[in-house]
Design a protein around this motif. Structure first.
Motif, PDB file in Angstrom:
ATOM      1  N   MET A   1       0.990  -0.892  -0.211  1.00 50.54           N
ATOM      2  CA  MET A   1      -0.654  -0.046  -0.043  1.00 50.54           C
ATOM      3  C   MET A   1       0.875   0.773  -0.133  1.00 50.54           C
ATOM      4  SD  MET A   1      -2.981   0.675   2.638  1.00 50.54           S
ATOM      5  CE  MET A   1      -2.796   2.344   3.832  1.00 50.54           C
ATOM      6  N   THR A   4       0.195   6.533   2.757  1.00 54.15           N
ATOM      7  CA  THR A   4      -1.357   7.304   2.553  1.00 54.15           C
ATOM      8  C   THR A   4      -1.371   7.468   3.759  1.00 54.15           C
ATOM      9  OG1 THR A   4      -2.810   6.920   2.308  1.00 54.15           O
ATOM     10  CG2 THR A   4      -2.606   5.121   2.684  1.00 54.15           C
ATOM     11  N   LEU A   6      -4.602   7.525   5.107  1.00 58.29           N
ATOM     12  CA  LEU A   6      -6.258   7.351   4.813  1.00 58.29           C
ATOM     13  C   LEU A   6      -6.567   6.191   6.480  1.00 58.29           C
ATOM     14  CD1 LEU A   6      -8.906   6.376   3.460  1.00 58.29           C
ATOM     15  CD2 LEU A   6      -8.144   4.123   2.841  1.00 58.29           C
ATOM     16  N   HIS A 102     -14.370   6.610   5.417  1.00 54.87           N
ATOM     17  CA  HIS A 102     -12.908   7.133   6.286  1.00 54.87           C
ATOM     18  C   HIS A 102     -12.329   8.503   6.442  1.00 54.87           C
ATOM     19  CE1 HIS A 102     -12.700   4.075   2.312  1.00 54.87           C
ATOM     20  NE2 HIS A 102     -13.052   3.475   3.323  1.00 54.87           N
ATOM     21  N   ASP A 104      -9.473  10.985   6.726  1.00 53.48           N
ATOM     22  CA  ASP A 104      -7.321  11.144   6.849  1.00 53.48           C
ATOM     23  C   ASP A 104      -7.130  11.336   8.454  1.00 53.48           C
ATOM     24  OD1 ASP A 104      -4.792  12.254   7.111  1.00 53.48           O
ATOM     25  OD2 ASP A 104      -5.823  13.467   5.053  1.00 53.48           O
ATOM     26  N   HIS A 142      -5.648   1.909  11.133  1.00 53.89           N
ATOM     27  CA  HIS A 142      -5.054   2.383  10.096  1.00 53.89           C
ATOM     28  C   HIS A 142      -3.410   2.341   9.720  1.00 53.89           C
ATOM     29  CE1 HIS A 142      -2.114   6.003   8.119  1.00 53.89           C
ATOM     30  NE2 HIS A 142      -1.182   5.660   9.028  1.00 53.89           N
ATOM     31  N   ALA A 147      -7.701  -0.957   6.373  1.00 53.92           N
ATOM     32  CA  ALA A 147      -7.032  -0.113   6.039  1.00 53.92           C
ATOM     33  C   ALA A 147      -6.563  -0.312   4.361  1.00 53.92           C
ATOM     34  CB  ALA A 147      -6.306   0.517   6.576  1.00 53.92           C
ATOM     35  N   TRP A 151      -8.511   1.523   1.165  1.00 56.68           N
ATOM     36  CA  TRP A 151      -7.300   1.709  -0.086  1.00 56.68           C
ATOM     37  C   TRP A 151      -6.659   1.090  -1.328  1.00 56.68           C
ATOM     38  CZ3 TRP A 151      -4.773   6.293  -0.346  1.00 56.68           C
ATOM     39  CH2 TRP A 151      -4.076   6.936  -1.138  1.00 56.68           C
ATOM     40  N   ALA A 154     -10.138   1.693  -2.616  1.00 56.44           N
ATOM     41  CA  ALA A 154     -11.250   3.611  -2.759  1.00 56.44           C
ATOM     42  C   ALA A 154     -10.723   3.417  -4.130  1.00 56.44           C
ATOM     43  CB  ALA A 154     -10.381   4.000  -2.131  1.00 56.44           C
ATOM     44  N   ARG A 159      -8.656   8.946  -3.143  1.00 58.17           N
ATOM     45  CA  ARG A 159      -7.480   8.110  -2.949  1.00 58.17           C
ATOM     46  C   ARG A 159      -6.407   9.465  -3.021  1.00 58.17           C
ATOM     47  NH1 ARG A 159      -4.712   3.117  -5.700  1.00 58.17           N
ATOM     48  NH2 ARG A 159      -6.458   1.827  -4.826  1.00 58.17           N
ATOM     49  N   TYR A 162      -6.693  12.071  -0.023  1.00 54.21           N
ATOM     50  CA  TYR A 162      -5.804  11.948   1.455  1.00 54.21           C
ATOM     51  C   TYR A 162      -4.094  11.868   1.205  1.00 54.21           C
ATOM     52  CZ  TYR A 162      -9.906   9.747   2.399  1.00 54.21           C
ATOM     53  OH  TYR A 162     -11.613   9.370   3.662  1.00 54.21           O
ATOM     54  N   THR A 163      -4.178  12.179   0.090  1.00 54.83           N
ATOM     55  CA  THR A 163      -2.487  12.658  -0.500  1.00 54.83           C
ATOM     56  C   THR A 163      -1.629  13.902  -0.338  1.00 54.83           C
ATOM     57  OG1 THR A 163      -2.770  12.218  -2.843  1.00 54.83           O
ATOM     58  CG2 THR A 163      -2.283  10.507  -2.076  1.00 54.83           C
TER      59      THR A 163
END
Length: 182
Positions: A1, A4, A6, A102, A104, A142, A147, A151, A154, A159, A162-163
């Protein structure tokens, strides 16, 4: 992953035995479902009202156009004051019972949930005049399998939320320009 921010916020409410209280309140241990007094309770039992609300919440996870797809989540801020925001219902399972949205991990909401996991959830469907309220305990997922699965499931556009370099709620020096860059 990928790296992130998320987190899957999961609110779980225990118990599945509804009890009727009054004309328009259905209480399921630490879950409450409020319905409009225009509903004829002579046609429903507390169980059937919960099943109907649960079916609508399940349907809301599958369609962004469903009137219960968005819900209000209330937490307590650092001053012990209620703090509300709208989130997207991502998962609902009446059998467990649990639901997920979801957030952040850098957000105030995530900090508030870590400090006090109690949440109040609220939906309102104006056409049916249906109000659903659930009081529950939340768990933040998380950097774990849940999580990672959230991700992976999503959309790319989701996505991107969350970046961002700055965490949610960071004051902006100025409003971003809506014109294309030249």
């Amino acid at each position: 992953m990928p790296q992130t921010s998320l987190a899957a916020g999961v609110a779980a409410a225990g118990g599945d035995r509804p009890r009727r209280r009054g004309r328009n309140l259905l209480r399921i241990e630490n879950k409450e479902t409020i319905v409009s007094a225009s509903w004829d309770f002579r046609e429903h039992s507390p169980d059937s009202l919960w099943r109907q609300a649960a079916a609508e919440l399940l349907a809301a996870t599958a369609s962004a156009r469903h009137p219960l797809h968005l819900l209000t989540v209330a937490t307590l801020n650092e001053a012990a004051e209620p703090d509300q925001r709208t989130v997207v219902l991502r998962h609902f399972d009446a059998a467990i019972p649990e639901l997920a949205f979801h957030t952040d991990i850098r957000s105030g909401k995530a900090r508030q949930l870590a400090a006090c996991p109690r949440v109040s959830l609220h939906w309102y469907e104006p056409q049916a005049r249906l109000q659903v309220r659930i009081v529950a305990a939340a768990r933040i997922h998380h950097a774990d399998a849940r999580a990672a699965a959230a991700w992976a499931d999503a959309r790319v556009t989701s996505r991107a939320c969350y970046t961002a370099a700055e965490p949610p709620g960071t004051p902006a020096a100025a409003a971003p320009s809506a014109s294309p860059s030249t």
